[in-house]
Enzyme design. Structure first.
Site, mmCIF file in Angstrom:
data_model
loop_
_atom_site.group_PDB
_atom_site.id
_atom_site.type_symbol
_atom_site.label_atom_id
_atom_site.label_comp_id
_atom_site.label_asym_id
_atom_site.label_seq_id
_atom_site.Cartn_x
_atom_site.Cartn_y
_atom_site.Cartn_z
ATOM 1 N N LYS A 135 -6.046 30.557 -14.925
ATOM 2 C CA LYS A 135 -5.006 31.819 -15.360
ATOM 3 C C LYS A 135 -4.346 32.189 -14.083
ATOM 4 O O LYS A 135 -5.072 32.922 -13.308
ATOM 5 C CB LYS A 135 -5.968 32.638 -16.165
ATOM 6 C CG LYS A 135 -5.112 34.002 -16.615
ATOM 7 C CD LYS A 135 -6.112 34.939 -17.366
ATOM 8 C CE LYS A 135 -5.257 36.443 -16.989
ATOM 9 N NZ LYS A 135 -6.086 37.371 -18.156
ATOM 10 N N ALA B 104 -4.456 40.861 -23.337
ATOM 11 C CA ALA B 104 -4.622 42.229 -22.819
ATOM 12 C C ALA B 104 -4.355 43.196 -23.779
ATOM 13 O O ALA B 104 -3.282 43.140 -24.583
ATOM 14 C CB ALA B 104 -3.956 42.685 -21.551
ATOM 15 N N GLY B 105 -4.834 44.130 -24.098
ATOM 16 C CA GLY B 105 -4.383 45.501 -24.484
ATOM 17 C C GLY B 105 -5.099 45.843 -26.182
ATOM 18 O O GLY B 105 -5.292 46.739 -26.811
ATOM 19 N N ASN C 5 -10.985 41.333 -22.953
ATOM 20 C CA ASN C 5 -12.359 41.817 -22.073
ATOM 21 C C ASN C 5 -12.959 42.849 -22.483
ATOM 22 O O ASN C 5 -13.942 43.051 -23.079
ATOM 23 C CB ASN C 5 -12.155 41.553 -20.412
ATOM 24 C CG ASN C 5 -13.526 41.544 -19.797
ATOM 25 O OD1 ASN C 5 -13.375 40.874 -18.834
ATOM 26 N ND2 ASN C 5 -14.424 42.147 -20.112
ATOM 27 N N THR C 6 -12.267 43.966 -22.120
ATOM 28 C CA THR C 6 -12.870 45.371 -22.369
ATOM 29 C C THR C 6 -12.868 45.804 -23.570
ATOM 30 O O THR C 6 -14.233 46.568 -24.035
ATOM 31 C CB THR C 6 -11.816 46.250 -21.745
ATOM 32 O OG1 THR C 6 -11.104 45.809 -20.261
ATOM 33 C CG2 THR C 6 -12.317 47.735 -21.419
ATOM 34 N N GLY D 77 -6.844 46.548 -20.147
ATOM 35 C CA GLY D 77 -8.274 47.544 -20.266
ATOM 36 C C GLY D 77 -7.911 48.923 -20.795
ATOM 37 O O GLY D 77 -8.692 49.513 -21.096
#
Lengths: 270, 66
Positions: A113, A200-201, A222-223, A174
């Site tokens: 990635k 993301a987001g 992830n977050t 994040g």
């Protein structure tokens, strides 16, 4: 013939809904990160609950003062999950290429990635530098999944340069703000011939569903899982959310209407 | 000899090759990647790769990340 046998022989296996990147085929459309967890054990449990087959990992210096510290690979096992090494923290193409060369040596595979960041405040990708790094990596034989802006023009340039997958952000890394630019992401999906992963987001389950309903091939987060109060439970929620969004996309939603349309027939009213 | 190991100066007196360095640090060679003076060293060549005074060695591995 007894009924049990009857059911068995008539049963049709659920249609295999898979996706393929760089020649590798996956069933799960949820890719999860391995950062920000309380510990690697919780991380592994959440990834398992999410049903993930791919996890992103970072490459960093070994802690030489204490080589006995727990290692990611002892919990999130590489024989269970495909490791997708990232270039998080890289701000130039050269940094990213150096990192992924090391990752290829550490892991022995070429699927990676790429993310080349700009300003730490928003962590938007530096697209000019990302495209330059992509060309270097493709020339070295890497299969590159590229974190990018939600700009269909740049997405096309990445694909033309040989990206294995296009990964537009839903919102800043994040932030958990959800899918901010549905139009841009839909346009990217419509034009792309390689997989599109919203990366993301995502903040909660409905965000993942929205991403999948747009028709993307998968979601990377992830977050949203790691910083949930109960990450394992959120991992499970995300698994269902991604499946729900995918199924709804394949089912084809009803048209939106401006006015009500009763669900019970009007004929035969008493 | 003195090496710069992961950015820190460090003295090392074992046999002057990478294999000895990696094992002296207690690391499992299968779980790390090594760069010597910005050149990646394939795992199979650790024993054949000399190290010398002033070398800049980076030893990295996979950790959690998004």
């Amino acid at each position: 013939m007894d009924s049990a046998t009857d059911i068995t022989t008539k049963a049709v296996p659920a249609a295999e809904d898979t996706w393929t990147v760089a020649g590798r085929t996956f069933t799960s459309r949820l890719i999860v990160g391995t950062g920000k967890y309380k510990d690697y054990a919780q991380n592994a449990a959440a990834a398992e609950a999410a049903g993930a087959e791919i996890v992103t990992v970072a490459l960093r210096r070994v802690n030489l003062s204490d080589p006995s510290l727990p290692m990611l690979a002892d919990y999130v096992k590489p024989d269970r999950f495909t490791y997708l090494p990232n270039t998080a923290g890289c701000f130039t193409g050269e940094d990213a290429v150096r990192t992924l060369r090391l990752a290829r040596e550490a892991g022995g595979w070429s699927l990676v990635k790429l993310e080349v960041l700009s300003d730490p405040k928003h962590l938007y990708p530096d697209m000019e530098e990302t495209l330059r790094a992509l060309k270097m990596l493709v020339a070295e034989g890497f299969d590159v999944m590229v974190y990018c802006s939600d700009d269909p023009v740049y997405a096309r340039k990445l694909e033309d340069a040989g990206a294995a997958a296009i990964m537009p952000l839903g919102a800043p890394i994040g932030s958990g703000l959800g899918i901010q630019n549905r139009v841009g992401i839909r346009l990217i999906i419509e034009a792309a011939k390689v997989p599109v992963i919203v990366d993301a987001g995502v903040g909660t389950a409905s965000d993942a569903t929205i991403a999948m309903e747009l028709g993307c091939d998968g979601v990377l987060m992830n977050t949203a899982i790691a910083e949930a109060r109960d990450p394992v439970r959120m991992g499970r929620a995300m698994k269902h959310a991604v499946i729900a969004g995918r199924e709804a996309y394949l089912a084809g939603r009803m048209p939106k209407k401006l006015y009500a349309d009763p669900s019970s027939p009007l004929a035969g009213l008493i | 000899m003195t090496l710069t190991l992961n950015g820190e100066p460090r003295s090392f007196d074992g046999p002057a090759h990478l294999q000895a360095l990696v094992s002296s640090l207690g690391l499992d060679p299968r779980k790390v990647a090594v760069e010597r003076n910005l050149e990646i060293v394939p795992r199979s060549l650790y024993a054949a790769t000399p190290i010398a005074e002033g070398d800049r060695i980076e030893i990295v591995h996979f950790i959690g990340g998004g």
